[in-house]
Write a protein that holds these residues in place. Structure first.
Motif, PDB file in Angstrom:
ATOM      1  N   ARG A 165      24.209   5.009  38.780  1.00  0.00           N
ATOM      2  CA  ARG A 165      25.060   4.335  39.764  1.00  0.00           C
ATOM      3  C   ARG A 165      26.084   5.298  40.371  1.00  0.00           C
ATOM      4  NH1 ARG A 165      26.500  -1.029  36.431  1.00  0.00           N
ATOM      5  NH2 ARG A 165      25.929   0.274  34.681  1.00  0.00           N
ATOM      6  N   ALA A 166      25.625   6.518  40.652  1.00  0.00           N
ATOM      7  CA  ALA A 166      26.478   7.527  41.297  1.00  0.00           C
ATOM      8  C   ALA A 166      26.297   7.400  42.807  1.00  0.00           C
ATOM      9  CB  ALA A 166      26.110   8.930  40.812  1.00  0.00           C
ATOM     10  N   ALA A 167      27.062   6.505  43.424  1.00  0.00           N
ATOM     11  CA  ALA A 167      26.845   6.134  44.827  1.00  0.00           C
ATOM     12  C   ALA A 167      27.011   7.316  45.776  1.00  0.00           C
ATOM     13  CB  ALA A 167      27.801   5.007  45.209  1.00  0.00           C
ATOM     14  N   THR A 168      28.010   8.156  45.528  1.00  0.00           N
ATOM     15  CA  THR A 168      28.249   9.290  46.430  1.00  0.00           C
ATOM     16  C   THR A 168      27.072  10.251  46.419  1.00  0.00           C
ATOM     17  OG1 THR A 168      30.626   9.090  46.043  1.00  0.00           O
ATOM     18  CG2 THR A 168      29.825  11.171  46.961  1.00  0.00           C
ATOM     19  N   LEU A 169      26.579  10.563  45.223  1.00  0.00           N
ATOM     20  CA  LEU A 169      25.445  11.472  45.112  1.00  0.00           C
ATOM     21  C   LEU A 169      24.196  10.846  45.736  1.00  0.00           C
ATOM     22  CD1 LEU A 169      24.188  14.081  44.127  1.00  0.00           C
ATOM     23  CD2 LEU A 169      23.878  13.022  41.861  1.00  0.00           C
ATOM     24  N   GLN A 170      23.981   9.540  45.527  1.00  0.00           N
ATOM     25  CA  GLN A 170      22.855   8.862  46.163  1.00  0.00           C
ATOM     26  C   GLN A 170      22.899   9.038  47.680  1.00  0.00           C
ATOM     27  OE1 GLN A 170      23.437   4.969  43.751  1.00  0.00           O
ATOM     28  NE2 GLN A 170      21.500   4.747  44.803  1.00  0.00           N
ATOM     29  N   ALA A 171      24.055   8.801  48.247  1.00  0.00           N
ATOM     30  CA  ALA A 171      24.198   8.889  49.701  1.00  0.00           C
ATOM     31  C   ALA A 171      23.928  10.309  50.188  1.00  0.00           C
ATOM     32  CB  ALA A 171      25.597   8.442  50.117  1.00  0.00           C
ATOM     33  N   ARG A 172      24.447  11.301  49.448  1.00  0.00           N
ATOM     34  CA  ARG A 172      24.259  12.686  49.874  1.00  0.00           C
ATOM     35  C   ARG A 172      22.786  13.068  49.833  1.00  0.00           C
ATOM     36  NH1 ARG A 172      23.976  17.447  47.355  1.00  0.00           N
ATOM     37  NH2 ARG A 172      24.648  16.702  45.307  1.00  0.00           N
ATOM     38  N   LEU A 173      22.077  12.665  48.779  1.00  0.00           N
ATOM     39  CA  LEU A 173      20.654  12.991  48.668  1.00  0.00           C
ATOM     40  C   LEU A 173      19.839  12.255  49.725  1.00  0.00           C
ATOM     41  CD1 LEU A 173      20.400  12.899  44.777  1.00  0.00           C
ATOM     42  CD2 LEU A 173      20.085  14.914  46.218  1.00  0.00           C
ATOM     43  N   ALA A 174      20.207  11.008  50.015  1.00  0.00           N
ATOM     44  CA  ALA A 174      19.503  10.253  51.053  1.00  0.00           C
ATOM     45  C   ALA A 174      19.712  10.899  52.421  1.00  0.00           C
ATOM     46  CB  ALA A 174      19.985   8.811  51.072  1.00  0.00           C
ATOM     47  N   ASP A 175      20.922  11.386  52.681  1.00  0.00           N
ATOM     48  CA  ASP A 175      21.189  12.085  53.946  1.00  0.00           C
ATOM     49  C   ASP A 175      20.355  13.353  54.054  1.00  0.00           C
ATOM     50  OD1 ASP A 175      22.990  10.166  54.686  1.00  0.00           O
ATOM     51  OD2 ASP A 175      24.761  11.301  54.081  1.00  0.00           O
ATOM     52  N   GLU A 176      20.235  14.067  52.937  1.00  0.00           N
ATOM     53  CA  GLU A 176      19.429  15.287  52.937  1.00  0.00           C
ATOM     54  C   GLU A 176      17.960  14.969  53.230  1.00  0.00           C
ATOM     55  OE1 GLU A 176      18.450  19.048  49.903  1.00  0.00           O
ATOM     56  OE2 GLU A 176      20.009  17.573  49.381  1.00  0.00           O
ATOM     57  N   ALA A 177      17.458  13.878  52.644  1.00  0.00           N
ATOM     58  CA  ALA A 177      16.079  13.471  52.914  1.00  0.00           C
ATOM     59  C   ALA A 177      15.894  13.104  54.382  1.00  0.00           C
ATOM     60  CB  ALA A 177      15.707  12.279  52.019  1.00  0.00           C
ATOM     61  N   THR A 178      16.867  12.390  54.937  1.00  0.00           N
ATOM     62  CA  THR A 178      16.792  11.974  56.340  1.00  0.00           C
ATOM     63  C   THR A 178      16.774  13.181  57.268  1.00  0.00           C
ATOM     64  OG1 THR A 178      17.983   9.938  55.796  1.00  0.00           O
ATOM     65  CG2 THR A 178      17.899  10.558  58.115  1.00  0.00           C
ATOM     66  N   GLU A 179      17.582  14.196  56.972  1.00  0.00           N
ATOM     67  CA  GLU A 179      17.602  15.415  57.792  1.00  0.00           C
ATOM     68  C   GLU A 179      16.244  16.107  57.777  1.00  0.00           C
ATOM     69  OE1 GLU A 179      20.757  17.827  56.348  1.00  0.00           O
ATOM     70  OE2 GLU A 179      22.336  16.383  56.858  1.00  0.00           O
ATOM     71  N   LEU A 180      15.624  16.166  56.601  1.00  0.00           N
ATOM     72  CA  LEU A 180      14.317  16.823  56.504  1.00  0.00           C
ATOM     73  C   LEU A 180      13.230  16.031  57.215  1.00  0.00           C
ATOM     74  CD1 LEU A 180      14.426  18.001  52.765  1.00  0.00           C
ATOM     75  CD2 LEU A 180      14.623  19.429  54.813  1.00  0.00           C
ATOM     76  N   LEU A 181      13.411  14.719  57.330  1.00  0.00           N
ATOM     77  CA  LEU A 181      12.412  13.884  58.004  1.00  0.00           C
ATOM     78  C   LEU A 181      12.341  14.158  59.504  1.00  0.00           C
ATOM     79  CD1 LEU A 181      12.929  10.453  56.204  1.00  0.00           C
ATOM     80  CD2 LEU A 181      10.803  11.757  56.280  1.00  0.00           C
ATOM     81  N   VAL A 182      13.359  14.795  60.058  1.00  0.00           N
ATOM     82  CA  VAL A 182      13.343  15.119  61.494  1.00  0.00           C
ATOM     83  C   VAL A 182      12.144  15.990  61.815  1.00  0.00           C
ATOM     84  CG1 VAL A 182      14.566  16.316  63.344  1.00  0.00           C
ATOM     85  CG2 VAL A 182      15.833  14.880  61.721  1.00  0.00           C
ATOM     86  N   ASP A 183      11.842  16.941  60.937  1.00  0.00           N
ATOM     87  CA  ASP A 183      10.713  17.836  61.167  1.00  0.00           C
ATOM     88  C   ASP A 183       9.439  17.366  60.479  1.00  0.00           C
ATOM     89  OD1 ASP A 183      12.244  19.631  62.698  1.00  0.00           O
ATOM     90  OD2 ASP A 183      13.024  20.580  60.879  1.00  0.00           O
ATOM     91  N   ALA A 184       9.562  16.393  59.555  1.00  0.00           N
ATOM     92  CA  ALA A 184       8.382  15.875  58.851  1.00  0.00           C
ATOM     93  C   ALA A 184       8.497  14.361  58.753  1.00  0.00           C
ATOM     94  CB  ALA A 184       8.283  16.509  57.461  1.00  0.00           C
ATOM     95  N   ALA A 186       6.632  11.834  58.592  1.00  0.00           N
ATOM     96  CA  ALA A 186       5.729  11.004  57.783  1.00  0.00           C
ATOM     97  C   ALA A 186       5.663  11.467  56.335  1.00  0.00           C
ATOM     98  CB  ALA A 186       4.326  11.013  58.393  1.00  0.00           C
ATOM     99  N   HIS A 187       6.614  12.300  55.909  1.00  0.00           N
ATOM    100  CA  HIS A 187       6.547  12.807  54.532  1.00  0.00           C
ATOM    101  C   HIS A 187       6.759  11.653  53.555  1.00  0.00           C
ATOM    102  CE1 HIS A 187       7.216  15.195  50.961  1.00  0.00           C
ATOM    103  NE2 HIS A 187       6.831  16.271  51.625  1.00  0.00           N
ATOM    104  N   PRO A 188       5.767  11.335  52.716  1.00  0.00           N
ATOM    105  CA  PRO A 188       5.842  10.121  51.897  1.00  0.00           C
ATOM    106  C   PRO A 188       6.985  10.117  50.890  1.00  0.00           C
ATOM    107  CG  PRO A 188       3.982  11.487  51.219  1.00  0.00           C
ATOM    108  CD  PRO A 188       4.514  12.084  52.481  1.00  0.00           C
ATOM    109  N   VAL A 189       7.303  11.258  50.307  1.00  0.00           N
ATOM    110  CA  VAL A 189       8.358  11.312  49.287  1.00  0.00           C
ATOM    111  C   VAL A 189       9.727  11.153  49.937  1.00  0.00           C
ATOM    112  CG1 VAL A 189       9.454  12.754  47.529  1.00  0.00           C
ATOM    113  CG2 VAL A 189       6.953  12.701  47.732  1.00  0.00           C
TER     114      VAL A 189
END
Length: 825
Positions: A165-184, A186-189
């Motif tokens: 339940r580390a909300a700040t870390l969750q948000a940061r990792l989700a933002d990082e995933a979203t940034e990478l999705l710009v170039d990929a 359909a990346h399933p992970v």
């Protein structure tokens, strides 16, 4: 509109990518074989690979797999061909088989990132978090900067953050995933991480753009389609949601859960005919030999229209199927319904004859599992097990057989065996929420409460937050005191199935506990639309609590009067209402309502027990004692005895309490509550052997009873137990691990300490000491564990605490004083 060719879009992209590798590798292999004088083998290899590619491009994956496997017979180490097989299996949802292929590749080519990436994706889909972490670590060692490596690392850390339940870390990792999705995009992970975070947020509709992007790339991703449908429902786009769900059910006729969600939407609004029409349209539209959707229709008819309608439908299906294999399945279902109706011998004999007729056909396994269930329900588990073993000897991965064997393992307290079988079955059916729920039960039985919670969450999510899975998950959350999370889960389920009575009642209860009258009123208004006795009984206490909470006393009196009239079985609901008022601090209002109820029903035993219990909270001990004693004259249950015994003990009237207990046991010798009290009394007077013997009996009668299990394990681990006794004590308490009960934490922690697991014992003993700060034995045990871990200063403080809690000559004080002196300082 979804493309009718299942998985075509996704596989076309993947096999175009793979095909170049296949052609190059196959050509190189052919040259090598020619140079070695084996031109015919090289030609055959190229032919099989080329044919497999051609079938895959056409979407004919069964034939593609046959050709690829023919190629592997020539060269088992041909990586591109095995990878092609793995991708097809992964796309078709055969996760267990896909994992086997990619595991072989990863072992043969340990530095190839693609294979580690696919194994990580499979682990994520299966919620196999240890495997995900292993694959993420392995991928990072190969190339930590690669997109797939970063994606697996993000997913693994995101899961850890979610669990903690580390909300700040969750948000940061989700933002990082979203940034990478710009170039990929359909990346399933990466998609799973980003979408999960947004759907958990205060604005779940923010996940829609990501969902749309993912579904544009692959419209045949059922999990995302269901999530998209739920979001449409949340946005009140009900017609669009139902249209999509109907199309999805047509695309996946072998997935009864999708059809079940569609039916549930009609049923929640009382539209039984529409629900049947939907299922019949799906069944009629399925290919002639495909049985799954037709079986869903039969099960629906059996549940809603009665067995006669279901049998009539089966009779029609059997005639239509003729001598085909589908007819065997329909006939077996016919016997299953007749078995449930009580015609046991006919059903067993019929299935046995049907099994002989099926011979070696695949349908024989399904029939044999049904026969095994029948024998088991008739009490002949040995014969049932023989039938099941016959199935698993032919197909060790048969999901139905594994599910039944896992059920038996849970019954027999063998959770490890159940977990192995359920994971194997989930590899074949990764979206089966019933398997997930059973796996949660097995993890809970083993004491792995965290894993149990994860599986319950996965079952709720996979089923589209279907009502029963969500109720189980929400109940587990509330047991752990996580009412806010439970509220969120129930709110999602309420939007998905706004007519489900169980979901509505649980959610209304939470709102009432919070004093959220507006939302409680909204849910209760929905409940009023359900015209059934069950709904009216559930509404009565909720409505009364709402009116009382809003200060509308006169209206509440009317609701309470209705609740107490006629069906006195509703007293239990009234009891929940009184308990809720006391819990919210409205004790005066609770007393007022209870007195009014007693005025209407002065002789009702449930109300009298409530009256005495409420007097105890009001510190009127003598008044409570008088009620309990008066009830003993006419009450023929053990409840008044147990209540009065506790009151006498609390007043120090020990001899009187023991005399009462003897009288109670004479009148109610089979009472479990009274025998538990007697086991405690025997222990107190020094008859430990007698206490253990009685607890052994109680534990054998019900191995899931937490009190009997805890008390038995506590006595077994007292003194200087042998390693064998300690091992048994640990098994007895395994299903209690994760509990917030401090006495149980004390027992489990002390057993861990005695078995040498000092680090595992410490947090348990600390939790026990926080919950039982006035118990000198718990403090002494904590001190000994702290000393064993090297925390000497803290151990001294704990020993000092023991000395302040006991008389100077008490044995615990003497022990604490000697151990404290040995530490010095």
């Amino acid at each position: 509109m979804l493309d009718g060719n299942k998985n075509q879009s996704r596989n076309r992209f993947r096999h175009m990518t793979i095909s170049g590798t296949l052609r190059g590798t196959a050509a190189a292999l052919a040259v090598a074989l020619i140079l070695s004088g084996c031109k015919s083998e090289g030609d055959r290899m190229v032919k099989y690979v080329s044919s497999g590619e051609s079938y895959a491009a056409q979407g004919d994956y069964p034939r593609a797999l046959i050709q690829y496997r023919n190629a592997l017979k020539i060269d088992p180490d041909h990586a591109a061909t095995r990878a092609a097989i793995g991708h097809i299996l992964l796309d078709q949802g055969a996760l267990g088989e896909a994992r086997q292929e990619f595991t072989l590749l990863a072992e043969r080519f340990p530095n190839d990132l693609e294979f580690r990436s696919k194994l990580g994706e499979i682990a994520l889909v299966r919620a196999d978090w240890p495997a995900l972490e292993r694959q993420a670590d392995a991928a990072s060692l190969i190339d930590g900067d690669a997109l797939d490596s970063r994606a697996l690392s993000i997913a693994s850390r995101y899961h850890d953050a979610t669990r903690e339940r580390a909300a700040t870390l969750q948000a940061r990792l989700a933002d990082e995933a979203t940034e990478l999705l710009v170039d990929a995009p359909a990346h399933p992970v990466l998609l799973r991480v980003a979408i999960d975070h947004r759907t958990r947020s205060d604005d779940p509709m923010s996940a829609v753009p990501l969902l749309d992007a993912a579904l544009d790339a692959d419209p045949h991703w059922p999990e995302l389609q269901i999530l998209r449908i739920r979001l449409l429902s949340d946005a009140n786009q009900t017609d669009a949601a139902e249209a999509r769900l109907f199309e999805l059910a047509r695309l996946y006729p072998d997935d009864p859960q999708i059809a079940g969600l569609l039916v549930a939407r009609h049923m929640s609004r009382g539209k039984l005919d529409e629900a049947e029409d939907v299922l019949r349209a799906l069944a009629d539209g399925a290919p002639r030999g495909q049985v799954q959707m037709r079986m869903v229709l039969v099960q629906f008819l059996n549940r809603t229209r009665g067995p006669d309608r279901a049998l009539a439908e089966l009779d029609r299906l059997v005639k239509d199927a003729g001598d085909g294999p589908a007819g065997l399945v329909y006939s077996a279902m016919d016997y299953s319904i007749r078995f449930d109706q009580g015609d046991r011998d006919t059903a067993v004999d019929g299935l046995t004859a049907l099994l002989a007729k099926a011979g070696e056909q695949p349908e024989a396994r399904r029939i044999r599992v049904m026969l095994a269930r029948m024998h088991d329900r008739l009490g002949d588990r040995a014969r049932a097990r023989a039938e099941l073993n016959a199935v698993l000897s032919v197909d060790p991965g048969d999901a139905d057989a594994l599910k039944l064997r896992a059920l038996w393992a849970i019954d027999e307290e063998a959770p490890k065996t159940a977990i192995v079988d359920l994971r194997t079955a989930l590899a074949q059916r990764p979206r089966d929420s019933e398997l997930m729920t059973l796996l949660a039960a097995a993890h809970a039985q083993e004491g792995q409460r965290g894993l149990a919670m994860e599986q319950l969450a996965a079952a709720a999510q996979t089923s589209g937050h279907a009502a029963r899975e969500t109720e189980r998950y929400a109940t587990a959350l509330m047991t752990e005191g996580r009412n806010t999370v439970a509220q969120r889960v129930l709110e999602v389920a309420f939007e998905a199935a706004p007519g489900d009575l169980g979901i509505q009642a649980m959610l209304a209860d939470i709102y009432l506990d919070k004093g959220d009258w507006a939302d409680a009123n909204r849910v209760i208004s929905h409940m009023r639309r359900i015209d059934s006795d069950a709904a009216r009984a559930a509404i009565a206490p909720l409505e009364a609590a709402l009116l009382l909470g809003q200060g509308r006393g006169a209206e509440a009196d009317g609701a309470l009067s209705t609740m107490l009239q006629g069906d006195l079985g509703r007293q239990q609901a009234f009891g929940r209402l009184i308990a809720g008022l006391v819990r919210r601090g409205d004790a005066d209002l609770a007393r007022q309502q209870l007195d009014a109820a007693l005025g209407r029903h002065p002789g009702d035993r449930a109300l009298r027990i409530l009256d005495a219990d409420l007097r105890l909270t009001e510190n009127d001990v003598s008044g409570a004692e008088a009620i309990y004693r008066d009830m003993l004259e006419t009450d023929d249950t053990d409840e008044a005895y147990t209540k009065l015994f506790a009151v006498l003990r609390s007043q120090g009237k020990l001899d009187e309490a023991d005399t009462l207990l003897a009288e109670a046991l004479a009148r109610h010798p089979a009472s479990r509550a009274l025998r538990l009290i007697e086991s405690n009394r025997l222990d107190v007077v020094g008859d430990t052997a007698g206490a253990i013997a009685l607890l052994e009996t109680l534990h054998a009668e019900d191995t899931r009873d937490p009190l009997a299990a805890n008390n038995l394990a506590a006595l077994l681990s007292a003194g200087t137990p042998t390693p064998e006794v300690l091992e048994r004590a640990a098994r007895i308490t395994a299903h209690l691990r994760g509990t917030s009960n401090p006495a149980m934490s004390d027992t489990i922690g002390w057993i861990a300490y005695l078995r040498g697991d000092v680090n595992g014992a410490l947090p348990l003993m600390q939790r026990a000491a926080r919950g039982l700060p006035r118990d000198p034995q718990v403090q002494l045990r904590l001190a000994r564990v702290l000393e064993a871990t090297g925390a000497i200063d803290e151990a001294r403080e704990a020993y000092d605490a023991v000395l302040t809690l006991t008389a100077e000559d008490h044995p615990l004080a003497q022990d604490a004083r000697a151990r404290r002196a040995a530490l010095g300082g």
